[in-house]
Design an enzyme around this catalytic site. Structure first.
Site, PDB file in Angstrom:
ATOM      1  CD  GLU A  65      38.179  48.020  27.793  1.00 29.77           C
ATOM      2  OE1 GLU A  65      38.061  47.452  28.953  1.00 29.77           O
ATOM      3  OE2 GLU A  65      38.274  49.233  27.336  1.00 29.77           O
ATOM      4  CG  PHE A 407      39.009  44.407  39.773  1.00 33.29           C
ATOM      5  CD1 PHE A 407      40.335  44.956  39.925  1.00 33.29           C
ATOM      6  CD2 PHE A 407      38.363  43.802  40.753  1.00 33.29           C
ATOM      7  CE1 PHE A 407      40.836  44.292  41.157  1.00 33.29           C
ATOM      8  CE2 PHE A 407      38.855  43.535  41.982  1.00 33.29           C
ATOM      9  CZ  PHE A 407      40.285  43.976  41.950  1.00 33.29           C
ATOM     10  CD  GLU A 408      38.362  45.134  31.304  1.00 37.94           C
ATOM     11  OE1 GLU A 408      37.580  44.644  31.409  1.00 37.94           O
ATOM     12  OE2 GLU A 408      39.088  46.222  30.966  1.00 37.94           O
ATOM     13  CB  ILE A 409      34.026  41.822  36.272  1.00 32.53           C
ATOM     14  CG1 ILE A 409      34.682  42.668  37.482  1.00 32.53           C
ATOM     15  CG2 ILE A 409      33.251  40.570  37.044  1.00 32.53           C
ATOM     16  CD1 ILE A 409      33.653  43.859  38.042  1.00 32.53           C
TER      17      ILE A 409
END
Length: 695
Positions: A65, A407-409
């Site tokens: 992702e 949120f893609e951290i």
């Protein structure tokens, strides 16, 4: 406790398993000889447009992702994967040349960091990744330490393997869940291997309770925060306890993404064994973040049981997803964040480019930008990554109106070194993009503050006597995406039912109740649809013999609403009238419609003649009509008709619906009801809805 991952039976059968998986066309291919020294790699496939990235995602490779305007990261398990990319005309750059070596290096960094510091800059002081048992223990400790501010939460369903799914609710007087405060829901670990997602959620709980931040008092007083750090408890426990391999191979359980369900489509030879010791390895299960019903069955999710993005056997089929649906549907969640790794992104609906932007795009984008200003992530719609279906906020927003984000951290991987992926990203320290800007800690504070903003939700005001309960409710039938079949053809959408209901405790005075809009956001071009069947014919509603006593006596009659495949009803209209003027000063009949479970779904209780009640997208089944002789009915008995309308044409601003508000006493008797239309940012004063005389 550590769990043994690969038992002797699996080791002995590895070659058989790999051959079998290849035979069923597994999307995440079994390990093959690699293009360079047999090393599993992460490569960035060059894809500058959203369409190009979606095309890469549709190749059936192990797509991560992580994507941006230059391309999308893909795990290459060997020459076969590289050949598939090459045959499709793609070029790529090697990002991680040896995944196994990188994983070993990360583990060494974690050990060195934990040994070098007594406490980190996190509000908890934590220096290493938690286990599932540690998450649960810490939540229990916070509840014991702060009994007024923390309420333990156990979600309704156990996991596939029977484990409870825990969370905590944080606010003053936390035990009083029917307090009418707006709600912020913070979640982690839909995907098992994304460990930082859970850590960040847990740290914000500590921030609210122990950091001493000056904003905490206002947040604890005026809103409720619900933290569910681990949604996919089975998968997370397996991933977190696995022996490190780090190459995404079939039996690299540390890299397990999915839950532990066994699809009905799984070949029999792969159904035996446990979730952490079976012939299909980490590939068995459903991707929880492809299973929500709102867009289920569309692009960006696999039809193959062994793919890392397998969508499940049906919309909302997984107990872990049903947990979140019921939590959101029952708590008037104003805002939510589902944490994931990795890509440095703040994502909002829609997740499919063809959908078009939401009716709330301007405010939605601004809220995302406010958070992104502190973590320095890209603030984009979800489809900017690539098309996906079945995701969390693409169900929650379109069906409840609450604002949801993913949120893609970070940028380093699914569970990078703790010092960088958790401490630096959360606290806003170098080398995180949000260094010096507050990081995710400040981003969470910003959305918590927005949750209290009346412009972000709707408000119902009025007065209610003590020992009463106000309940609002909507029930409607939704539709998935047109369902992509395993052979690539596209079938009709499937239907599913959503029930949105929540309550407020009457305390004997004025109330202010934060709710989501009654007007439901509808996907452009998706609510409006060509009917696939005729509408149910109109029919009379039988009036029982006799007339109930004037002044509140009731009589009941039953009706049936049919549905697909026979009828496609976009709306049902109940019309009740009697001989006399409009309004009629001498006669007043009121009418209430209940579903088979006894829930009131519509009402017509005005002074009008005729009285009209309506419901959109009615759920097929049996219904009961209550006719109340409020006054003078013996002079003019009622007649009734049930009629149906076709689905409405496409609209982009939402469909006007009402909250059905009822007031009940401690014995459950209905004292009064209202139908309420309230839009985002609007406040409606309903007076005293428990007083039948207020119309």
């Amino acid at each position: 406790m550590r769990i043994t991952r690969v038992g002797p039976a699996v080791v002995a059968a590895t070659s058989l398993a790999i051959a079998g998986l290849a035979g069923v066309g597994v999307a995440t291919a079994a390990p093959q000889p690699n293009t360079t020294d047999d090393k599993v790699q992460i490569v960035t496939v060059h894809a500058k447009t959203q369409a190009e990235r979606s095309a890469v995602n549709e190749l059936g490779l192990d797509t991560t992702e992580h994507a941006d305007e230059t391309g999308v990261d893909v795990v290459l398990h060997g020459r076969q994967d590289a050949d598939k990319l090459r045959a499709a005309g793609h070029k790529w750059t090697v990002k991680v040349a040896d995944l196994r070596a990188a994983d070993r290096a990360n583990n060494a960094m974690d050990k060195a960091y934990a040994a070098s510091v007594a406490e980190s800059e996190l509000p908890s002081g934590r220096t290493s990744y938690r286990t599932l048992a540690e998450f649960n223990a810490e939540m229990a400790e916070l509840a014991d330490k702060y009994p007024n501010q923390v309420k333990p939460l156990t979600l309704e369903n156990p996991s596939v393997l029977g484990k409870p799914v825990h969370g905590i609710e944080i606010t003053n007087d936390a035990a009083k869940v029917d307090d009418g405060k707006p709600v912020f829901l913070l979640m982690g670990a839909h995907h098992a291997r994304e460990w930082p997602s859970s850590e960040h959620a847990m740290e914000f709980a500590y921030d609210l309770l122990e950091s001493g931040d000056s904003r905490n008092a206002g947040l604890l007083k005026n809103m409720r925060t619900i933290v569910v750090p681990v949604v996919n408890v089975d998968g997370f426990e397996i991933s977190r306890g696995a022996s490190p391999i780090g190459d995404f191979s079939t039996f690299d359980y540390e890299m397990k993404r999915k839950n532990c369900s066994i699809s009905a489509n799984t070949p029999a030879r792969f159904t035996t064994g446990t979730c952490d010791d079976n012939l299909a390895g980490r590939l068995r299960g459903t991707d929880p973040n492809r299973n929500y019903p709102g867009f289920w069955g569309g692009p960006g999710a696999s039809t193959n049981w062994s793919s890392d993005t397998y969508r499940g056997d049906g919309p909302g089929s997984e107990p872990e997803i049903d947990n979140i649906r019921k939590l959101v549907s029952g708590r008037q969640v104003t805002t939510l964040i589902s944490n994931h790794t990795y890509s440095n992104l703040v994502l909002r609906p829609p997740a499919i480019a063809a959908t078009g932007f939401t009716p709330d795009e301007v405010q939605y984008r601004q809220l995302g930008a406010d958070m992104a200003a502190h973590n320095d992530y890209a603030n984009i719609p979800s489809f900017g990554l690539y098309d996906t279906s079945g995701g969390t906020e693409d169900w929650s927003y379109w069906n409840t109106g609450g604002y949801g984000f993913t949120f893609e951290i970070g940028t380093e991987g699914f569970h990078p070194p703790y010092e960088t992926g958790v401490v630096a990203e959360y606290a806003g320290l170098a080398p995180a993009a949000g260094a010096g800007k507050g990081g995710n800690r400040e981003a969470y504070y910003r959305i918590a503050a927005a949750t209290m903003d009346p412009s972000m939700h709707s408000t119902i005001k009025g007065t209610a006597p003590a020992n009463t309960k106000l309940t609002i409710r909507k029930t409607y039938e939704g539709r998935t995406s047109p369902v992509i079949q395993p052979n690539g053809t596209v079938g009709d959408p499937l239907t599913y039912t959503d029930v949105l209901t929540s309550s407020l405790e009457g305390k004997g005075g004025k109330f202010s109740w934060a709710v989501n809009p009654s007007t439901r956001p509808i996907v452009a071009g998706r609510y409006g649809r060509d009917a696939v069947a005729p509408q149910q014919p109109s029919s009379p509603i039988a009036n029982p013999a006799g007339v109930p006593a004037s002044g509140g006596g009731s009589e009941f009659t039953d009706v049936t609403i049919e549905g697909l495949p026979k009828y496609d009803n976009g709306k049902v209209v109940f019309t009740f009238g009697w001989e006399g003027p409009n309004p009629d000063p001498n006669v007043d009949w009121d009418f209430y419609i209940y579903d088979s479970a006894g829930n009131q779904v519509a009402s017509a209780a005005t002074l009008a003649n005729p009285e009209i009640a309506a419901a959109l997208d009615p759920v097929p089944g049996g219904y009961r009509v209550e006719a109340v002789n409020y006054g003078g009915g013996s002079a003019a008995d009622w007649t009734g008709t049930m009629s149906f309308e076709a689905p409405s044409p496409a609209i982009v601003t939402g469909v006007k619906e009402t909250w059905n508000l009822t007031c009940t006493n401690k014995q459950g008797k209905v004292l009064g009801s209202r139908s309420i239309v309230v839009d985002r940012g609007q406040a409606v004063d309903v007076g005293n809805p428990c007083n039948r005389k207020e119309k």
